[in-house]
Design an enzyme around this catalytic site. Structure first.
Site, PDB file in Angstrom:
ATOM      1  N   CYS A  29       0.865  -1.153   0.080  1.00  0.00           N
ATOM      2  CA  CYS A  29      -0.068   0.123   0.033  1.00  0.00           C
ATOM      3  C   CYS A  29       0.829   1.344   0.015  1.00  0.00           C
ATOM      4  O   CYS A  29       0.642   2.293  -0.557  1.00  0.00           O
ATOM      5  CB  CYS A  29      -1.068   0.114   1.218  1.00  0.00           C
TER       6      CYS A  29
ATOM      7  N   HIS B 273      -5.975  -2.525  -1.838  1.00  0.00           N
ATOM      8  CA  HIS B 273      -5.644  -3.622  -0.978  1.00  0.00           C
ATOM      9  C   HIS B 273      -6.497  -4.876  -1.005  1.00  0.00           C
ATOM     10  O   HIS B 273      -7.764  -4.567  -0.593  1.00  0.00           O
ATOM     11  CB  HIS B 273      -5.244  -3.240   0.624  1.00  0.00           C
TER      12      HIS B 273
ATOM     13  N   HIS C 251      -0.636  -8.574   0.960  1.00  0.00           N
ATOM     14  CA  HIS C 251      -1.270  -7.488  -0.323  1.00  0.00           C
ATOM     15  C   HIS C 251      -1.477  -8.194  -1.537  1.00  0.00           C
ATOM     16  O   HIS C 251      -0.123  -8.672  -2.143  1.00  0.00           O
ATOM     17  CB  HIS C 251      -0.587  -6.077  -0.146  1.00  0.00           C
TER      18      HIS C 251
ATOM     19  N   HIS D  34      -0.441  -9.846  -4.935  1.00  0.00           N
ATOM     20  CA  HIS D  34       0.509  -9.442  -6.051  1.00  0.00           C
ATOM     21  C   HIS D  34       0.893 -10.779  -6.854  1.00  0.00           C
ATOM     22  O   HIS D  34       1.089 -11.959  -6.354  1.00  0.00           O
ATOM     23  CB  HIS D  34       1.643  -8.927  -5.436  1.00  0.00           C
TER      24      HIS D  34
ATOM     25  N   HIS E 134       3.730 -12.464  -9.429  1.00  0.00           N
ATOM     26  CA  HIS E 134       5.259 -12.610  -9.742  1.00  0.00           C
ATOM     27  C   HIS E 134       5.410 -12.674 -11.287  1.00  0.00           C
ATOM     28  O   HIS E 134       5.087 -13.866 -11.782  1.00  0.00           O
ATOM     29  CB  HIS E 134       6.137 -13.507  -9.293  1.00  0.00           C
TER      30      HIS E 134
HETATM   31  P1  AMP Z   1       5.650 -13.205  -1.774  1.00  0.00           P
HETATM   32  O1  AMP Z   1       6.968 -13.874  -1.194  1.00  0.00           O
HETATM   33  O2  AMP Z   1       5.042 -13.806  -2.948  1.00  0.00           O
HETATM   34  O3  AMP Z   1       4.543 -12.806  -0.832  1.00  0.00           O
HETATM   35  O4  AMP Z   1       6.265 -12.222  -2.398  1.00  0.00           O
HETATM   36  C1  AMP Z   1       6.955 -10.687  -2.014  1.00  0.00           C
HETATM   37  C2  AMP Z   1       7.924 -10.370  -2.576  1.00  0.00           C
HETATM   38  O5  AMP Z   1       8.025  -9.081  -2.316  1.00  0.00           O
HETATM   39  C3  AMP Z   1       9.316 -10.867  -2.523  1.00  0.00           C
HETATM   40  O6  AMP Z   1       9.833 -11.628  -3.726  1.00  0.00           O
HETATM   41  C4  AMP Z   1      10.155  -9.806  -1.923  1.00  0.00           C
HETATM   42  O7  AMP Z   1      11.466  -9.774  -2.487  1.00  0.00           O
HETATM   43  C5  AMP Z   1       9.480  -8.538  -2.764  1.00  0.00           C
HETATM   44  N1  AMP Z   1       9.517  -7.295  -1.886  1.00  0.00           N
HETATM   45  C6  AMP Z   1       9.601  -7.069  -0.568  1.00  0.00           C
HETATM   46  N2  AMP Z   1       9.652  -5.731  -0.274  1.00  0.00           N
HETATM   47  C7  AMP Z   1       9.906  -5.127  -1.242  1.00  0.00           C
HETATM   48  C8  AMP Z   1       9.810  -3.917  -1.770  1.00  0.00           C
HETATM   49  N3  AMP Z   1      10.174  -2.689  -0.778  1.00  0.00           N
HETATM   50  N4  AMP Z   1      10.321  -3.545  -3.145  1.00  0.00           N
HETATM   51  C9  AMP Z   1      10.052  -4.445  -3.951  1.00  0.00           C
HETATM   52  N5  AMP Z   1       9.742  -5.717  -3.723  1.00  0.00           N
HETATM   53  C10 AMP Z   1       9.770  -6.087  -2.434  1.00  0.00           C
HETATM   54 ZN    ZN Z   2      -1.721  -3.197   1.107  1.00  0.00          ZN
END
Ligand code: AMP
Ligand code: ZN
Length: 107
Positions: free
Chosen positions: A6, A45, A95, A97, A99
């Site tokens: 967020c 969110h 939140h 997302h 990949h």
């Molecule tokens: P997940 O494990 O599927 O929840 O993925 C979370 C992802 O967010 C991981 O691959 C982290 O490397 C990435 N991540 C965490 N903090 C940040 C940030 N500040 N900027 C960019 N990516 C982030």
């Molecule tokens: Zn969020």
């Protein structure tokens, strides 16, 4: 709510943005697992993609279209789109997302 994504989508925290759409943004993963590793994140969110899918199919479709655009921009066209859903599946940021990863970056 203390949610890092967020804070990124609102501009409170920095990120390397690569694309955006009406309902979602795309930015580089801070700890890339592959040469291309971009996160696609809805502006609003939702805890995970399961919650998003039930709540708002329009946002989900927009999110996936953004991911495909990013993959076409950043890779040769071979890519993965992965949604870790739940802590036991490896989700660490609650939140929703996706990949986008690829071993074959567009050069
Ligand atoms: P997940 O494990 O599927 O929840 O993925 C979370 C992802 O967010 C991981 O691959 C982290 O490397 C990435 N991540 C965490 N903090 C940040 C940030 N500040 N900027 C960019 N990516 C982030
Ligand atoms: Zn969020």
């Amino acid at each position: 709510m203390d949610c890092i994504f967020c804070k990124i989508t609102s501009g409170e925290l920095p990120a390397t943005f690569v694309a955006e759409s009406e309902h979602a943004v795309a930015f580089n993963d801070i700890n890339p697992a592959q040469p291309v590793h971009v996160l696609i994140v809805p502006r609003v969110h939702y805890t995970d993609v399961a919650e998003l899918a039930v709540a708002n199919a329009e946002v989900l479709a927009d999110l996936i279209q953004l991911g495909v655009s990013v993959a076409e921009l950043k890779s040769t066209g071979s890519f993965r789109l992965q949604f870790n859903t739940g802590a036991e599946a490896g989700q660490t940021v609650f939140h929703a997302h996706g990949h986008i990863t690829s071993r074959t970056p567009r050069v």
